[in-house]
Design an enzyme around this catalytic site. Structure first.
Site, mmCIF file in Angstrom:
data_model
loop_
_atom_site.group_PDB
_atom_site.id
_atom_site.type_symbol
_atom_site.label_atom_id
_atom_site.label_comp_id
_atom_site.label_asym_id
_atom_site.label_seq_id
_atom_site.Cartn_x
_atom_site.Cartn_y
_atom_site.Cartn_z
ATOM 1 N N LYS A 1 0.822 -1.207 0.000
ATOM 2 C CA LYS A 1 0.000 0.000 0.000
ATOM 3 C C LYS A 1 0.856 1.256 0.000
ATOM 4 C CE LYS A 1 -4.058 -2.165 1.983
ATOM 5 N NZ LYS A 1 -4.912 -2.361 3.140
ATOM 6 N N LYS B 1 -6.411 -11.545 -5.511
ATOM 7 C CA LYS B 1 -7.483 -11.846 -4.550
ATOM 8 C C LYS B 1 -8.663 -10.903 -4.780
ATOM 9 C CE LYS B 1 -6.300 -8.817 -0.753
ATOM 10 N NZ LYS B 1 -5.940 -8.564 0.615
ATOM 11 N N LYS C 1 -11.945 -5.221 -2.078
ATOM 12 C CA LYS C 1 -12.755 -4.005 -2.195
ATOM 13 C C LYS C 1 -12.087 -2.987 -3.103
ATOM 14 C CE LYS C 1 -12.765 -4.459 2.647
ATOM 15 N NZ LYS C 1 -13.412 -4.499 3.948
HETATM 16 P P1 TYM Z 1 -10.664 -6.647 5.978
HETATM 17 O O1 TYM Z 1 -11.874 -5.851 6.239
HETATM 18 O O2 TYM Z 1 -9.715 -6.147 4.940
HETATM 19 O O3 TYM Z 1 -11.027 -8.131 5.618
HETATM 20 C C1 TYM Z 1 -11.993 -8.819 6.401
HETATM 21 C C2 TYM Z 1 -11.755 -10.321 6.366
HETATM 22 O O4 TYM Z 1 -11.956 -10.859 5.041
HETATM 23 C C3 TYM Z 1 -10.844 -11.649 4.662
HETATM 24 N N1 TYM Z 1 -10.678 -11.551 3.198
HETATM 25 C C4 TYM Z 1 -10.631 -12.599 2.356
HETATM 26 N N2 TYM Z 1 -10.691 -13.934 2.575
HETATM 27 C C5 TYM Z 1 -10.637 -14.733 1.495
HETATM 28 N N3 TYM Z 1 -10.521 -14.275 0.219
HETATM 29 C C6 TYM Z 1 -10.457 -12.955 -0.043
HETATM 30 N N4 TYM Z 1 -10.351 -12.509 -1.291
HETATM 31 C C7 TYM Z 1 -10.509 -12.051 1.059
HETATM 32 N N5 TYM Z 1 -10.472 -10.697 1.160
HETATM 33 C C8 TYM Z 1 -10.583 -10.416 2.477
HETATM 34 C C9 TYM Z 1 -9.673 -11.036 5.417
HETATM 35 O O5 TYM Z 1 -8.606 -11.948 5.532
HETATM 36 C C10 TYM Z 1 -10.316 -10.709 6.736
HETATM 37 O O6 TYM Z 1 -10.379 -11.863 7.572
HETATM 38 N N6 TYM Z 1 -6.964 -6.485 9.166
HETATM 39 C C11 TYM Z 1 -8.273 -7.139 9.092
HETATM 40 C C12 TYM Z 1 -9.272 -6.489 10.015
HETATM 41 C C13 TYM Z 1 -8.928 -6.614 11.461
HETATM 42 C C14 TYM Z 1 -8.865 -7.805 12.228
HETATM 43 C C15 TYM Z 1 -8.540 -7.414 13.529
HETATM 44 C C16 TYM Z 1 -9.064 -9.158 11.900
HETATM 45 C C17 TYM Z 1 -8.635 -5.596 12.321
HETATM 46 N N7 TYM Z 1 -8.399 -6.073 13.555
HETATM 47 C C18 TYM Z 1 -8.377 -8.359 14.566
HETATM 48 C C19 TYM Z 1 -8.898 -10.083 12.941
HETATM 49 C C20 TYM Z 1 -8.565 -9.692 14.224
HETATM 50 C C21 TYM Z 1 -8.736 -7.099 7.652
HETATM 51 O O7 TYM Z 1 -8.030 -7.383 6.755
HETATM 52 O O8 TYM Z 1 -9.974 -6.723 7.388
#
Ligand code: TYM
Length: 335
Positions: free
Chosen positions: A112, A199, A202
């Protein structure tokens, strides 16, 4: 019972199928066996400098999607991260235990920040994984259900927990629980329909996304235009046939039919047949979620009440952990 914690960022008008299959579905299942705490991580979302009105709306829509998918506020704690100030407070302590180089090696930060340049990259983006570690350690989570892209962040959370314990807890005891990632292989990485080696994300190409709240027609159109290959053989081979394999994975995850049975079923048929079947299983899964989200958003007071109760319960746990950590590192308690 062991405890799970996880969260998603309210950075889009809808969650997508990767969020659902990679994480949210596991969250729902784990409620049966674990004490579950799930958060809408709005402080993390500030790293993309969202429009304030959009962030506010997306925070509620994200919570509504958790509920619609089956997160049960009677059994689990559902809350908005910024309602529990201890997340930001523990982040400071953990930040003082995180190496600059260690944080610089986070691949999501590297990707990023490379796109945004030094001046476009905020300190908030740099400390994003430290805030994530604080989320997890505050609740002494044993297990963290996430997609593959979060594996490295989870490793940092584990390292920080171990560092806190080895520096500040008496030998053989733990100040905080060292969390384990919970990543389900079959759905750990759902790919973009238009660019099946990337992947689903969003921030990706909209035509490659399946959003939970998209109208069925849009979902059907995107699946039918999914990139496959010049071949005509339906086989599961993520390297040679990423597009077809992604469609098979999605079908299998939602229908429960094993991939080899799907391959046998579609043997000799055309890609179009597989796509029609994927449209059907996706709609069967997302239709009811979409409907329940509509119902929940029509009663915003009830939704806010659920989040208020969740924040109270979360805070009671977080407050204790923070007090324990503050004391252990030598901060004099306020009286
Ligand atoms: P975020 O909002 O980017 O993603 C949310 C969850 O979706 C999963 N994910 C996917 N899994 C499979 N295939 C995909 N293409 C795909 N895209 C997204 C992500 O792995 C995630 O589980 N950093 C975290 C948010 C967070 C968090 C935490 C998670 C903040 N604090 C504490 C666990 C524990 C995240 O990426 O969110």
């Amino acid at each position: 019972r062991p405890r799970v914690f996880s969260g998603m960022q309210p950075t889009a008008d809808s969650l997508h199928l990767g969020n659902y299959l990679g994480a949210l579905r596991q969250w729902v299942q784990l409620q049966d066996t674990h004490d579950a705490i799930y958060s809408v991580v709005d402080l993390h979302a500030l790293t993309v400098s969202p429009d304030p009105a959009a962030l506010r709306a997306r925070t509620r829509v994200t919570a509504a999607q958790y509920l619609a998918a089956g997160v049960d506020p009677e059994r689990s704690i559902l809350f908005v991260q910024s309602h529990v100030p201890e997340h930001a407070e523990l982040t400071w302590v953990l930040g003082c235990l995180t190496g600059f180089g260690e944080a610089s090696r986070m691949t999501q930060f590297k990707d990023k920040s490379a796109k945004q340049g030094t001046d476009g990259t905020t300190v908030g983006l740099f400390t994003y994984p430290v805030l994530m570690a604080a989320d997890i350690l505050l609740y002494d989570a044993d297990l963290v259900p996430v997609g593959e892209d979060q594996r490295q962040h989870l490793e940092l959370s584990r390292n920080l927990a171990q560092r806190l314990n080895s520096r500040y807890a008496p030998e053989g005891t733990e100040l905080v629980t060292v969390p384990e990632p919970y990543i389900v292989k079959a759905t750990a990485k759902i790919y973009d329909l238009a660019e099946p080696t990337a992947k689903m994300s969003k921030s990706g190409n909209p035509s490659g996304l399946i959003e939970l709240l998209d109208p069925p027609k849009v979902v059907a159109k995107r699946i039918k235009s999914a990139v496959t290959d010049a071949d005509t053989v339906i086989a599961f081979d993520p390297v040679a046939k990423p597009g077809v394999s992604n469609l098979l994975s999605i079908h299998s995850a939602l229908s429960g039919v094993p991939i080899d049975e799907l391959v046998a079923e579609f043997d000799g048929k055309m890609y179009g047949h597989l796509k029609v079947a994927v449209v059907d299983v996706v709609e069967a899964a997302l239709g009811p979620i979409r409907e329940r989200v509509g119902e929940l958003l029509a009663r915003p007071d009830e939704l806010d009440e659920i989040l208020a109760v969740g924040a109270q319960k979360a805070r009671a746990i977080a407050r204790e952990t923070l007090a324990r950590v503050y004391d252990a590192v030598g901060l004099v308690p306020a009286r």
